[in-house]
Design a protein around this motif. Structure first.
Motif, short mmCIF file in Angstrom:
data_model
loop_
_atom_site.label_atom_id
_atom_site.label_comp_id
_atom_site.label_asym_id
_atom_site.label_seq_id
_atom_site.Cartn_x
_atom_site.Cartn_y
_atom_site.Cartn_z
N ILE A 83 -25.40 -1.53 51.76
CA ILE A 83 -25.65 -0.49 52.76
C ILE A 83 -24.51 0.52 52.75
O ILE A 83 -23.34 0.15 52.66
CB ILE A 83 -25.78 -1.12 54.16
CG1 ILE A 83 -26.97 -2.08 54.18
CG2 ILE A 83 -25.92 -0.04 55.23
CD1 ILE A 83 -27.02 -2.96 55.40
N ILE A 84 -24.87 1.80 52.86
CA ILE A 84 -23.89 2.89 52.93
C ILE A 84 -24.51 4.02 53.75
O ILE A 84 -25.73 4.08 53.92
CB ILE A 84 -23.49 3.37 51.52
CG1 ILE A 84 -22.23 4.21 51.58
CG2 ILE A 84 -24.65 4.07 50.83
CD1 ILE A 84 -21.57 4.40 50.23
N ALA A 85 -23.65 4.88 54.26
CA ALA A 85 -24.11 6.02 55.04
C ALA A 85 -23.88 7.30 54.26
O ALA A 85 -22.91 7.42 53.52
CB ALA A 85 -23.38 6.08 56.37
N ALA A 86 -24.78 8.26 54.42
CA ALA A 86 -24.63 9.61 53.88
C ALA A 86 -24.51 10.56 55.05
O ALA A 86 -25.19 10.38 56.07
CB ALA A 86 -25.82 9.98 53.00
N ILE A 87 -23.64 11.56 54.94
CA ILE A 87 -23.43 12.49 56.06
C ILE A 87 -23.19 13.90 55.55
O ILE A 87 -22.54 14.10 54.53
CB ILE A 87 -22.26 12.02 56.94
CG1 ILE A 87 -22.14 12.88 58.21
CG2 ILE A 87 -20.95 11.97 56.16
CD1 ILE A 87 -21.25 12.28 59.28
N THR A 88 -23.76 14.86 56.26
CA THR A 88 -23.47 16.27 56.06
C THR A 88 -22.74 16.71 57.32
O THR A 88 -23.30 16.67 58.42
CB THR A 88 -24.75 17.10 55.88
OG1 THR A 88 -25.46 16.59 54.75
CG2 THR A 88 -24.44 18.57 55.68
N TYR A 89 -21.48 17.12 57.15
CA TYR A 89 -20.67 17.56 58.29
C TYR A 89 -20.96 19.01 58.61
O TYR A 89 -21.20 19.82 57.70
CB TYR A 89 -19.18 17.40 57.97
CG TYR A 89 -18.75 15.97 57.83
CD1 TYR A 89 -18.43 15.21 58.94
CD2 TYR A 89 -18.70 15.36 56.58
CE1 TYR A 89 -18.04 13.89 58.80
CE2 TYR A 89 -18.31 14.04 56.43
CZ TYR A 89 -17.99 13.30 57.55
OH TYR A 89 -17.62 12.00 57.43
N THR A 141 -16.65 18.12 50.48
CA THR A 141 -16.96 17.90 49.07
C THR A 141 -18.13 16.94 48.91
O THR A 141 -17.99 15.74 49.22
CB THR A 141 -15.73 17.33 48.34
OG1 THR A 141 -14.62 18.20 48.56
CG2 THR A 141 -16.01 17.19 46.85
N PRO A 142 -19.29 17.42 48.45
CA PRO A 142 -20.43 16.51 48.25
C PRO A 142 -20.04 15.36 47.32
O PRO A 142 -19.39 15.55 46.30
CB PRO A 142 -21.48 17.41 47.60
CG PRO A 142 -21.15 18.79 48.10
CD PRO A 142 -19.63 18.81 48.14
N GLY A 143 -20.40 14.15 47.72
CA GLY A 143 -20.09 12.95 46.96
C GLY A 143 -18.77 12.31 47.33
O GLY A 143 -18.44 11.25 46.81
N ALA A 144 -17.99 12.90 48.21
CA ALA A 144 -16.65 12.39 48.55
C ALA A 144 -16.69 11.30 49.61
O ALA A 144 -17.52 11.28 50.48
CB ALA A 144 -15.77 13.54 49.04
N THR A 166 -20.07 12.16 51.90
CA THR A 166 -20.40 13.55 52.21
C THR A 166 -21.47 14.04 51.23
O THR A 166 -21.34 13.86 50.03
CB THR A 166 -19.15 14.44 52.12
OG1 THR A 166 -18.16 13.94 53.01
CG2 THR A 166 -19.47 15.89 52.48
N VAL A 167 -22.53 14.64 51.77
CA VAL A 167 -23.61 15.19 50.95
C VAL A 167 -23.97 16.58 51.44
O VAL A 167 -23.67 16.93 52.57
CB VAL A 167 -24.86 14.28 50.95
CG1 VAL A 167 -24.54 12.90 50.38
CG2 VAL A 167 -25.47 14.16 52.34
N THR A 168 -24.64 17.34 50.60
CA THR A 168 -25.08 18.68 50.97
C THR A 168 -26.31 18.62 51.88
O THR A 168 -26.43 19.40 52.82
CB THR A 168 -25.41 19.51 49.71
OG1 THR A 168 -24.23 19.53 48.89
CG2 THR A 168 -25.81 20.92 50.05
#
Length: 128
Positions: free
Chosen positions: A117-123, A7-10, A76-78
């Motif tokens: 600081i935060i991380a963004a990830i596309t699984y 889910t993008p943004g989750a 989670t991001v696209t």
């Protein structure tokens, strides 16, 4: 139940202690599409982070403003590369990546204009 890995943004519940809650909400709302609900608590306002109507975390004023705003979590991001570009456009900084994690996905670490600081990830999805 919707998977936070799809889910993008989750993210799982995480809190941001911020030196400027209004700016933090503007920044993350623009990047991830989050909305916020204010709760009045004895120690001051607390902002519930909502993603597609689901509460996933919170933002609170930093009790020690001498310390930088801070939190840790993976969002989670696209498209991680798009998020990295958008973060810089909105006055943030790219601290690491984007980089691939073998058999997991692609991630980056970003810093908002107030220093959090935060991380963004596309699984990777099944079959990728």
């Amino acid at each position: 139940m919707v998977s936070p890995f799809k889910t993008p943004g989750a993210l799982s519940w995480h809190e941001l202690t911020s030196n400027n809650c209004k700016d933090s909400m503007g920044f993350y709302g623009e990047i991830f599409g989050w909305t916020f609900k204010r709760m009045d608590m004895p120690q001051g306002p607390y902002y519930i982070i909502e993603n597609h109507g689901v509460s996933i975390g919170g933002i609170a004023p930093n009790p020690c403003p001498k310390l930088p705003s801070h939190w840790t979590g993976y969002i989670t991001v696209t498209d991680v590369d798009e998020v990295a570009i958008k973060a810089k456009t909105l006055g943030g900084d790219l601290l690491y990546g984007p980089e691939d994690i073998p058999n997991i996905g692609r991630f980056c670490w970003i810093q908002d204009p107030d220093g959090a600081i935060i991380a963004a990830i596309t699984y990777l999805q099944a079959g990728e």
